[in-house]
Each structure stands twice: as structure tokens, then as C-alpha cells.
Scaffold this motif. Structure first.
Motif, PDB file in Angstrom:
ATOM      1  N   VAL A  63       0.976  -1.350   0.006  1.00 44.91           N
ATOM      2  CA  VAL A  63       0.034   0.243  -0.083  1.00 44.91           C
ATOM      3  C   VAL A  63       0.931   1.201  -0.116  1.00 44.91           C
ATOM      4  CG1 VAL A  63      -1.778   1.449   1.339  1.00 44.91           C
ATOM      5  CG2 VAL A  63      -1.780  -1.298   1.371  1.00 44.91           C
ATOM      6  N   GLN A  64       2.073   1.164   0.897  1.00 47.93           N
ATOM      7  CA  GLN A  64       2.629   2.351   0.901  1.00 47.93           C
ATOM      8  C   GLN A  64       3.468   2.793  -0.577  1.00 47.93           C
ATOM      9  OE1 GLN A  64       4.428   3.848   3.973  1.00 47.93           O
ATOM     10  NE2 GLN A  64       4.959   5.227   2.327  1.00 47.93           N
ATOM     11  N   LEU A  65       3.800   1.511  -1.432  1.00 45.21           N
ATOM     12  CA  LEU A  65       4.370   1.749  -2.613  1.00 45.21           C
ATOM     13  C   LEU A  65       3.199   2.347  -3.705  1.00 45.21           C
ATOM     14  CD1 LEU A  65       6.667  -1.343  -2.991  1.00 45.21           C
ATOM     15  CD2 LEU A  65       7.257   1.138  -2.679  1.00 45.21           C
ATOM     16  N   LEU A  66       2.196   1.600  -3.559  1.00 42.78           N
ATOM     17  CA  LEU A  66       1.102   2.029  -4.527  1.00 42.78           C
ATOM     18  C   LEU A  66       0.507   3.473  -4.468  1.00 42.78           C
ATOM     19  CD1 LEU A  66      -0.968   1.031  -6.733  1.00 42.78           C
ATOM     20  CD2 LEU A  66      -2.473   0.475  -5.124  1.00 42.78           C
ATOM     21  N   VAL A  67       0.135   3.761  -3.097  1.00 40.44           N
ATOM     22  CA  VAL A  67      -0.580   5.105  -2.748  1.00 40.44           C
ATOM     23  C   VAL A  67       0.371   6.059  -2.264  1.00 40.44           C
ATOM     24  CG1 VAL A  67      -2.186   6.020  -1.333  1.00 40.44           C
ATOM     25  CG2 VAL A  67      -2.572   3.768  -1.861  1.00 40.44           C
ATOM     26  N   GLY A  68       1.494   5.713  -1.441  1.00 40.16           N
ATOM     27  CA  GLY A  68       2.465   6.414  -1.014  1.00 40.16           C
ATOM     28  C   GLY A  68       3.444   6.987  -2.247  1.00 40.16           C
ATOM     29  N   GLY A  73       3.590  10.445  -4.489  1.00 40.49           N
ATOM     30  CA  GLY A  73       4.467  11.179  -4.845  1.00 40.49           C
ATOM     31  C   GLY A  73       4.206  11.710  -6.486  1.00 40.49           C
ATOM     32  N   ALA A  74       3.420  11.195  -7.084  1.00 44.63           N
ATOM     33  CA  ALA A  74       3.250  11.661  -8.471  1.00 44.63           C
ATOM     34  C   ALA A  74       2.039  12.882  -8.628  1.00 44.63           C
ATOM     35  CB  ALA A  74       2.898  10.535  -9.423  1.00 44.63           C
ATOM     36  N   LEU A  75       1.236  12.650  -7.563  1.00 41.20           N
ATOM     37  CA  LEU A  75       0.127  13.765  -7.175  1.00 41.20           C
ATOM     38  C   LEU A  75       0.937  15.245  -6.945  1.00 41.20           C
ATOM     39  CD1 LEU A  75      -2.796  14.586  -7.141  1.00 41.20           C
ATOM     40  CD2 LEU A  75      -2.654  13.832  -4.524  1.00 41.20           C
ATOM     41  N   THR A  76       1.680  15.085  -5.951  1.00 43.32           N
ATOM     42  CA  THR A  76       2.436  16.260  -5.396  1.00 43.32           C
ATOM     43  C   THR A  76       3.579  16.418  -6.457  1.00 43.32           C
ATOM     44  OG1 THR A  76       3.753  15.120  -3.954  1.00 43.32           O
ATOM     45  CG2 THR A  76       1.642  15.788  -3.233  1.00 43.32           C
ATOM     46  N   THR A  77       4.110  17.848  -6.277  1.00 43.46           N
ATOM     47  CA  THR A  77       5.269  17.968  -6.998  1.00 43.46           C
ATOM     48  C   THR A  77       6.052  19.309  -6.374  1.00 43.46           C
ATOM     49  OG1 THR A  77       5.787  19.138  -9.347  1.00 43.46           O
ATOM     50  CG2 THR A  77       3.672  19.519  -8.422  1.00 43.46           C
ATOM     51  N   TYR A  78       7.329  19.279  -6.447  1.00 41.47           N
ATOM     52  CA  TYR A  78       8.270  20.247  -6.138  1.00 41.47           C
ATOM     53  C   TYR A  78       8.701  21.175  -7.285  1.00 41.47           C
ATOM     54  CZ  TYR A  78      10.486  21.824  -1.813  1.00 41.47           C
ATOM     55  OH  TYR A  78      10.753  22.592  -0.642  1.00 41.47           O
ATOM     56  N   SER A  79       8.945  20.578  -8.549  1.00 34.49           N
ATOM     57  CA  SER A  79       9.220  21.053  -9.542  1.00 34.49           C
ATOM     58  C   SER A  79       8.206  22.278  -9.944  1.00 34.49           C
ATOM     59  CB  SER A  79       9.648  20.255 -10.758  1.00 34.49           C
ATOM     60  OG  SER A  79       8.529  19.443 -10.955  1.00 34.49           O
TER      61      SER A  79
ATOM     62  N   ALA B  38       4.833   8.029 -14.604  1.00 37.99           N
ATOM     63  CA  ALA B  38       5.085   6.967 -14.346  1.00 37.99           C
ATOM     64  C   ALA B  38       6.840   6.661 -14.381  1.00 37.99           C
ATOM     65  CB  ALA B  38       4.447   5.857 -15.368  1.00 37.99           C
ATOM     66  N   LEU B  39       7.290   7.404 -15.529  1.00 38.88           N
ATOM     67  CA  LEU B  39       8.575   7.391 -15.932  1.00 38.88           C
ATOM     68  C   LEU B  39       9.360   8.171 -14.602  1.00 38.88           C
ATOM     69  CD1 LEU B  39       9.009   7.991 -19.701  1.00 38.88           C
ATOM     70  CD2 LEU B  39       9.464   5.983 -18.329  1.00 38.88           C
ATOM     71  N   GLY B  40       8.859   9.395 -14.446  1.00 29.74           N
ATOM     72  CA  GLY B  40       9.390  10.105 -13.376  1.00 29.74           C
ATOM     73  C   GLY B  40       9.358   9.487 -11.875  1.00 29.74           C
ATOM     74  N   ALA B  41       8.203   8.906 -11.826  1.00 30.30           N
ATOM     75  CA  ALA B  41       8.227   8.227 -10.428  1.00 30.30           C
ATOM     76  C   ALA B  41       9.166   6.895 -10.244  1.00 30.30           C
ATOM     77  CB  ALA B  41       6.649   7.746 -10.137  1.00 30.30           C
ATOM     78  N   VAL B  42       9.172   6.195 -11.416  1.00 32.48           N
ATOM     79  CA  VAL B  42      10.016   5.247 -11.530  1.00 32.48           C
ATOM     80  C   VAL B  42      11.617   5.561 -11.101  1.00 32.48           C
ATOM     81  CG1 VAL B  42      11.311   3.480 -13.235  1.00 32.48           C
ATOM     82  CG2 VAL B  42       8.910   3.461 -12.599  1.00 32.48           C
ATOM     83  N   THR B 103       9.739  14.809  -8.927  1.00 31.94           N
ATOM     84  CA  THR B 103       9.756  15.470  -7.769  1.00 31.94           C
ATOM     85  C   THR B 103       8.365  15.178  -6.996  1.00 31.94           C
ATOM     86  OG1 THR B 103       8.726  17.446  -8.657  1.00 31.94           O
ATOM     87  CG2 THR B 103      11.214  17.140  -8.810  1.00 31.94           C
ATOM     88  N   THR B 104       8.569  15.147  -5.671  1.00 29.48           N
ATOM     89  CA  THR B 104       7.611  15.024  -4.546  1.00 29.48           C
ATOM     90  C   THR B 104       7.648  16.089  -3.475  1.00 29.48           C
ATOM     91  OG1 THR B 104       6.497  13.476  -2.881  1.00 29.48           O
ATOM     92  CG2 THR B 104       9.139  13.369  -3.433  1.00 29.48           C
ATOM     93  N   PHE B 105       6.344  16.537  -3.308  1.00 30.71           N
ATOM     94  CA  PHE B 105       6.163  17.494  -2.188  1.00 30.71           C
ATOM     95  C   PHE B 105       5.811  16.884  -0.921  1.00 30.71           C
ATOM     96  CE2 PHE B 105       4.584  21.063   0.427  1.00 30.71           C
ATOM     97  CZ  PHE B 105       5.389  21.919   0.226  1.00 30.71           C
ATOM     98  N   SER B 106       4.839  15.633  -0.989  1.00 33.83           N
ATOM     99  CA  SER B 106       4.409  14.847   0.056  1.00 33.83           C
ATOM    100  C   SER B 106       5.705  14.113   0.760  1.00 33.83           C
ATOM    101  CB  SER B 106       3.280  13.950  -0.371  1.00 33.83           C
ATOM    102  OG  SER B 106       3.769  13.193  -1.751  1.00 33.83           O
TER     103      SER B 106
END
Lengths: 124, 181
Positions: A63-68, A73-79, B38-42, B103-106
Motif C-alpha cells: 500500500v505504501q508503494l502504490l498509494v505513497g 509522489g506523482a500527485l504532489t510536485t516540487y518542480s 510513471a517514468l518520473g516516479a520510477v 519530484t515530490t512534495f508529500s
């Protein structure tokens, strides 16, 4: 398998960020990037919940890998966050630039703490 | 009050596009964002496996990933801003997708929360400030640096083009008898 979980989560999280950003940005006319702000704060809350649930043993590492890692990770962004802050500063909206940087960090951190606290109360 | 539009954001003079057409046009963009994400997350997940962070330690890997992503988006946006023609899916795929997924903010926020919870508040605070400073410095330096390089290159090309044109216009003077190259 782990890689597939991350990919599956990201393939939902990234378009969700894009669509949320478009929906939020079309509903106000200030220069403040509320779209990115929204996804970042929401993602922090969900990741706080998931990490807390995993720490309490209520959720698996899958669950950590799928949702976390994948979805949040992809939902949020620093860039995009940093680029939008730069654009605000360069466009003369110094106040909004500082407000975006400080506000995102404070709100993101706050929702991460709330998520973790809720997880602890529920499963801890 | 009764005469005010219900949704002030909607410009009533422009006929709204039918939702079906809008969805159709969004399809390729959403697909490009999903694939890029998907590529970025990988790449981010791979980095976390290559350089794992011990519990309670300073999260260098996440900070490096976020800072690198910020530098790359600075370069990307400067290049796209200068490019006269770019594929319409370039920005959704590379910017929104790959770099957004990379990149990730969470993770940044939850890393700080966990450090504080583990009694490592000083490390958490240092990580909070350093990441923010490094990310903003990276996007600024990359964007302005790339813009400067592209401007200089365009000026050089422009000068070359002008010199070439002048030579074309006066071939006799140069004694090259109409040769253009």
C-alpha cells in the motif's frame, strides 16, 4: 511487482494532479497557484495517513508503494511548485511568491502532521 | 443581485465548448502526463533504492531528487519559451509528467514530520530549509542561465545570418561571383 505498484500509482497520481490543477485554476482569477497548492496539501495529508497506517501495522508495504510512493509522489510536485514561485517573483508578485513558498510548506507540513495523527488515533 | 451570473468565471459571450469535444482534446494530454508521471516516479523510486536513507538520517536522496527536478524544469521552461515550434505534448509529458512525477512534495513533508516525531527536530528543520533554498536556487539559476545561453546563441546565429546575407547581396565586392556559400 514493487515497480509495477509505483507505476500504477503514478499513472493515477500524475493525471489527477493535472486535472485538479486545471479544475482549480479555471475557478479563480488570482495569480496565486492554488491548483498546485491544493494537490500538494492533499497529497501530504494522504501520505501522512498511509505512512501512519503502515507504521501502525494496519497497512502493508505494498500500500505504501502504490498509494505513497506512486500516487502521492506523482500527485504532489516540487518542480512545479518552485517554478511557479519563480514566475511569481519574476513577474513582480513578490508577496505571492513568498506566500506560496511559506504557505505551501506550512500547509503541507500541517496536513502531514494531521494525517499522521489521524492514523495514530485510528490504528495506533 | 438576481441579474448577476451564477458563475462569474464563465464569459457568457463565448459559447462554451461541448464537454465531449473538450474531453476528446484532453485525452492525449492526460495520457502523456500519465506516461511521463510513471517514468518520473520510477526514476524517483529507483533513486531511493540506490541511495536509501536510514530512519532518522537527513533525507539527502529526496532533497537531491527534488533539487535536480527543479533545475530541470527551469531548463525545460526556458527552452520551451524560446522554441518557436514545439510539439504540443512536450510540456505535458516532460514538465507535468516526468518532472512532476519525479519530484515530490508529500515525501518532503512526511520526512520532516517523521524526523520531528523521532526527536530529530533539528535535522527536520535543516532539511525543510535546505530543500526549499536549494530548490528555489536551482530553478532560478537553471532558468536564467538557460535563457542567457539561448539568447547569446540566437544573437550569434542572427549575426551570422546577417553577415551571410550581406555577402550574398554584394558578391562582386567579395570577388566570389554569386557564390552563396
Amino acid at each position: 511487482m514493487n515497480w509495477l505498484l509505483v507505476i500504477a500509482g503514478a499513472m493515477v497520481g500524475a493525471p489527477l494532479r493535472y486535472l485538479t490543477d486545471r479544475a482549480v485554476q479555471s475557478r479563480h482569477d488570482t495569480v496565486f497557484p492554488w491548483g498546485t497548492f491544493t494537490v500538494n496539501v492533499a497529497g501530504c495529508l494522504v501520505l501522512g495517513l498511509v505512512t501512519g497506517a503502515v507504521a501502525a501495522g494496519a497497512a502493508s508495504s505494498q500500500v505504501q508503494l502504490l498509494v505513497g510512493t506512486g500516487l502521492c509522489g506523482a500527485l504532489t510536485t516540487y518542480s512545479t511548485f518552485s517554478y511557479e514561485t519563480l514566475r511569481l517573483a519574476e513577474g513582480g508578485a513578490r508577496f505571492f511568491a513568498v506566500a506560496n513558498a511559506a504557505g505551501s510548506v506550512v500547509a503541507g507540513l500541517g496536513s502531514a502532521f494531521v494525517g499522521a495523527a489521524v492514523a495514530q488515533a485510528g490504528w495506533g | 443581485m438576481l441579474n448577476e451570473p451564477v458563475d462569474p468565471d464563465v464569459d457568457l459571450h463565448v459559447p462554451p465548448r461541448p464537454p465531449a469535444a473538450r474531453r476528446e482534446r484532453q485525452g492525449p494530454v492526460v495520457a502523456a502526463v500519465a506516461l511521463g508521471g510513471a517514468l518520473g516516479a520510477v526514476a524517483r523510486y529507483g533513486s531511493s533504492l540506490l541511495w536509501p536513507t536510514a530512519p532518522g538520517a537527513f533525507p539527502w536522496t529526496t532533497m537531491a531528487v527534488n533539487t535536480a527536478g527543479c533545475a530541470l524544469i527551469g531548463v525545460l521552461m526556458a527552452v520551451l519559451g524560446a522554441a518557436r515550434t514545439a510539439h504540443t505534448l512536450t510540456r505535458p509529458f516532460l514538465g507535468t509528467g516526468v518532472l512532476g512525477g519525479f519530484t515530490t512534495f508529500s515525501t518532503y513533508a512526511v520526512d520532516i514530520q517523521r524526523l520531528v516525531e523521532d526527536g530529530k527536530a533539528a535535522t527536520g528543520l535543516a532539511y525543510l530549509a535546505l530543500t526549499l533554498l536549494a530548490a528555489l536556487a536551482a530553478v532560478w539559476a537553471a532558468a536564467t542561465g538557460t535563457r542567457r545561453v539561448l539568447c547569446r546563441r540566437r544573437r550569434v546565429l542572427e549575426e551570422r545570418r546577417r553577415a551571410l546575407e550581406e555577402r550574398r547581396r554584394a558578391p562582386e565586392e567579395c570577388g566570389e561571383g554569386g557564390r552563396t556559400r
